[in-house]
Motif scaffolding. Structure first.
Motif, PDB file in Angstrom:
ATOM      1  N   ALA A 228       8.726 -13.365   3.808  1.00  0.00           N
ATOM      2  CA  ALA A 228       7.585 -12.534   3.422  1.00  0.00           C
ATOM      3  C   ALA A 228       8.044 -11.145   3.002  1.00  0.00           C
ATOM      4  N   ILE A 229       8.973 -10.570   3.764  1.00  0.00           N
ATOM      5  CA  ILE A 229       9.499  -9.252   3.415  1.00  0.00           C
ATOM      6  C   ILE A 229      10.183  -9.293   2.045  1.00  0.00           C
ATOM      7  N   LYS A 230      10.958 -10.346   1.798  1.00  0.00           N
ATOM      8  CA  LYS A 230      11.650 -10.476   0.518  1.00  0.00           C
ATOM      9  C   LYS A 230      10.637 -10.547  -0.628  1.00  0.00           C
ATOM     10  N   LYS A 231       9.563 -11.316  -0.439  1.00  0.00           N
ATOM     11  CA  LYS A 231       8.552 -11.430  -1.483  1.00  0.00           C
ATOM     12  C   LYS A 231       7.835 -10.094  -1.699  1.00  0.00           C
ATOM     13  N   ILE A 232       7.588  -9.365  -0.622  1.00  0.00           N
ATOM     14  CA  ILE A 232       6.967  -8.037  -0.748  1.00  0.00           C
ATOM     15  C   ILE A 232       7.870  -7.126  -1.567  1.00  0.00           C
ATOM     16  N   GLU A 233       9.170  -7.167  -1.301  1.00  0.00           N
ATOM     17  CA  GLU A 233      10.118  -6.346  -2.050  1.00  0.00           C
ATOM     18  C   GLU A 233      10.124  -6.718  -3.534  1.00  0.00           C
ATOM     19  N   GLU A 234      10.039  -8.019  -3.827  1.00  0.00           N
ATOM     20  CA  GLU A 234       9.999  -8.467  -5.215  1.00  0.00           C
ATOM     21  C   GLU A 234       8.731  -7.972  -5.904  1.00  0.00           C
ATOM     22  N   ILE A 235       7.612  -8.077  -5.212  1.00  0.00           N
ATOM     23  CA  ILE A 235       6.340  -7.600  -5.770  1.00  0.00           C
ATOM     24  C   ILE A 235       6.407  -6.105  -6.012  1.00  0.00           C
ATOM     25  N   ASN A 236       6.929  -5.375  -5.044  1.00  0.00           N
ATOM     26  CA  ASN A 236       7.045  -3.929  -5.180  1.00  0.00           C
ATOM     27  C   ASN A 236       7.896  -3.556  -6.392  1.00  0.00           C
ATOM     28  N   SER A 237       8.984  -4.264  -6.572  1.00  0.00           N
ATOM     29  CA  SER A 237       9.873  -3.998  -7.703  1.00  0.00           C
ATOM     30  C   SER A 237       9.142  -4.224  -9.025  1.00  0.00           C
ATOM     31  N   LYS A 238       8.394  -5.311  -9.135  1.00  0.00           N
ATOM     32  CA  LYS A 238       7.638  -5.600 -10.357  1.00  0.00           C
ATOM     33  C   LYS A 238       6.592  -4.519 -10.617  1.00  0.00           C
ATOM     34  N   LEU A 239       5.923  -4.092  -9.559  1.00  0.00           N
ATOM     35  CA  LEU A 239       4.898  -3.061  -9.719  1.00  0.00           C
ATOM     36  C   LEU A 239       5.505  -1.727 -10.128  1.00  0.00           C
ATOM     37  N   GLU A 240       6.667  -1.404  -9.566  1.00  0.00           N
ATOM     38  CA  GLU A 240       7.329  -0.145  -9.906  1.00  0.00           C
ATOM     39  C   GLU A 240       7.812  -0.123 -11.354  1.00  0.00           C
ATOM     40  N   LYS A 241       8.241  -1.265 -11.853  1.00  0.00           N
ATOM     41  CA  LYS A 241       8.735  -1.331 -13.228  1.00  0.00           C
ATOM     42  C   LYS A 241       7.615  -1.146 -14.238  1.00  0.00           C
ATOM     43  N   GLY A 242       6.406  -1.475 -13.827  1.00  0.00           N
ATOM     44  CA  GLY A 242       5.287  -1.368 -14.758  1.00  0.00           C
ATOM     45  C   GLY A 242       5.318  -2.496 -15.764  1.00  0.00           C
ATOM     46  N   MET A 243       4.844  -2.218 -16.953  1.00  0.00           N
ATOM     47  CA  MET A 243       4.845  -3.198 -18.035  1.00  0.00           C
ATOM     48  C   MET A 243       4.009  -4.431 -17.694  1.00  0.00           C
ATOM     49  N   LEU A 244       3.046  -4.284 -16.809  1.00  0.00           N
ATOM     50  CA  LEU A 244       2.167  -5.378 -16.434  1.00  0.00           C
ATOM     51  C   LEU A 244       0.740  -5.031 -16.848  1.00  0.00           C
ATOM     52  N   SER A 245      -0.026  -6.059 -17.081  1.00  0.00           N
ATOM     53  CA  SER A 245      -1.441  -5.821 -17.358  1.00  0.00           C
ATOM     54  C   SER A 245      -2.143  -5.456 -16.052  1.00  0.00           C
ATOM     55  N   LEU A 246      -3.326  -4.912 -16.177  1.00  0.00           N
ATOM     56  CA  LEU A 246      -4.108  -4.557 -14.997  1.00  0.00           C
ATOM     57  C   LEU A 246      -4.373  -5.790 -14.140  1.00  0.00           C
ATOM     58  N   ASP A 247      -4.678  -6.912 -14.776  1.00  0.00           N
ATOM     59  CA  ASP A 247      -4.918  -8.153 -14.027  1.00  0.00           C
ATOM     60  C   ASP A 247      -3.674  -8.590 -13.263  1.00  0.00           C
ATOM     61  N   GLU A 248      -2.512  -8.484 -13.893  1.00  0.00           N
ATOM     62  CA  GLU A 248      -1.260  -8.858 -13.223  1.00  0.00           C
ATOM     63  C   GLU A 248      -0.980  -7.930 -12.041  1.00  0.00           C
ATOM     64  N   MET A 249      -1.221  -6.643 -12.247  1.00  0.00           N
ATOM     65  CA  MET A 249      -0.989  -5.687 -11.162  1.00  0.00           C
ATOM     66  C   MET A 249      -1.919  -5.941  -9.976  1.00  0.00           C
ATOM     67  N   THR A 250      -3.182  -6.203 -10.259  1.00  0.00           N
ATOM     68  CA  THR A 250      -4.118  -6.435  -9.152  1.00  0.00           C
ATOM     69  C   THR A 250      -3.803  -7.743  -8.434  1.00  0.00           C
ATOM     70  N   GLU A 251      -3.350  -8.746  -9.163  1.00  0.00           N
ATOM     71  CA  GLU A 251      -2.967 -10.010  -8.530  1.00  0.00           C
ATOM     72  C   GLU A 251      -1.747  -9.814  -7.632  1.00  0.00           C
ATOM     73  N   LEU A 252      -0.752  -9.095  -8.126  1.00  0.00           N
ATOM     74  CA  LEU A 252       0.442  -8.822  -7.313  1.00  0.00           C
ATOM     75  C   LEU A 252       0.082  -7.986  -6.084  1.00  0.00           C
ATOM     76  N   TYR A 253      -0.781  -7.009  -6.277  1.00  0.00           N
ATOM     77  CA  TYR A 253      -1.214  -6.178  -5.148  1.00  0.00           C
ATOM     78  C   TYR A 253      -1.914  -7.036  -4.097  1.00  0.00           C
ATOM     79  N   SER A 254      -2.761  -7.940  -4.545  1.00  0.00           N
ATOM     80  CA  SER A 254      -3.467  -8.843  -3.630  1.00  0.00           C
ATOM     81  C   SER A 254      -2.478  -9.712  -2.851  1.00  0.00           C
TER      82      SER A 254
END
Length: 69
Positions: A10-36
């Motif tokens: 779970a921690i590893k997946k959280i880190e992966e999600i955080n990395s994707k969110l920090e990089k940006g380049m995602l749509s609002l829908d993708e960001m909200t899904e990752l945040y969820s």
């Protein structure tokens, strides 16, 4: 979210999600899904930490009752 996932995964997946969110380049829908997904994983981690704390407390109490320590 699958609460059968272990803490470390779970921690590893959280880190992966955080990395994707920090990089940006995602749509609002993708960001909200990752945040969820991230918030669900954090809840799983908190539950597992609480379970571990209860086990530690129980062990400590049992050892103190048995005269150990």
């Amino acid at each position: 979210m699958n609460d059968k996932i272990d803490f470390e995964s779970a921690i590893k997946k959280i880190e992966e999600i955080n990395s994707k969110l920090e990089k940006g380049m995602l749509s609002l829908d993708e960001m909200t899904e990752l945040y969820s997904q991230g918030t669900k994983l954090v809840a799983v981690c908190n539950e597992k930490l609480n379970e571990a704390q209860l086990k530690i407390t129980k062990i400590t109490e049992e050892n103190n009752t048995n005269g150990e320590f």
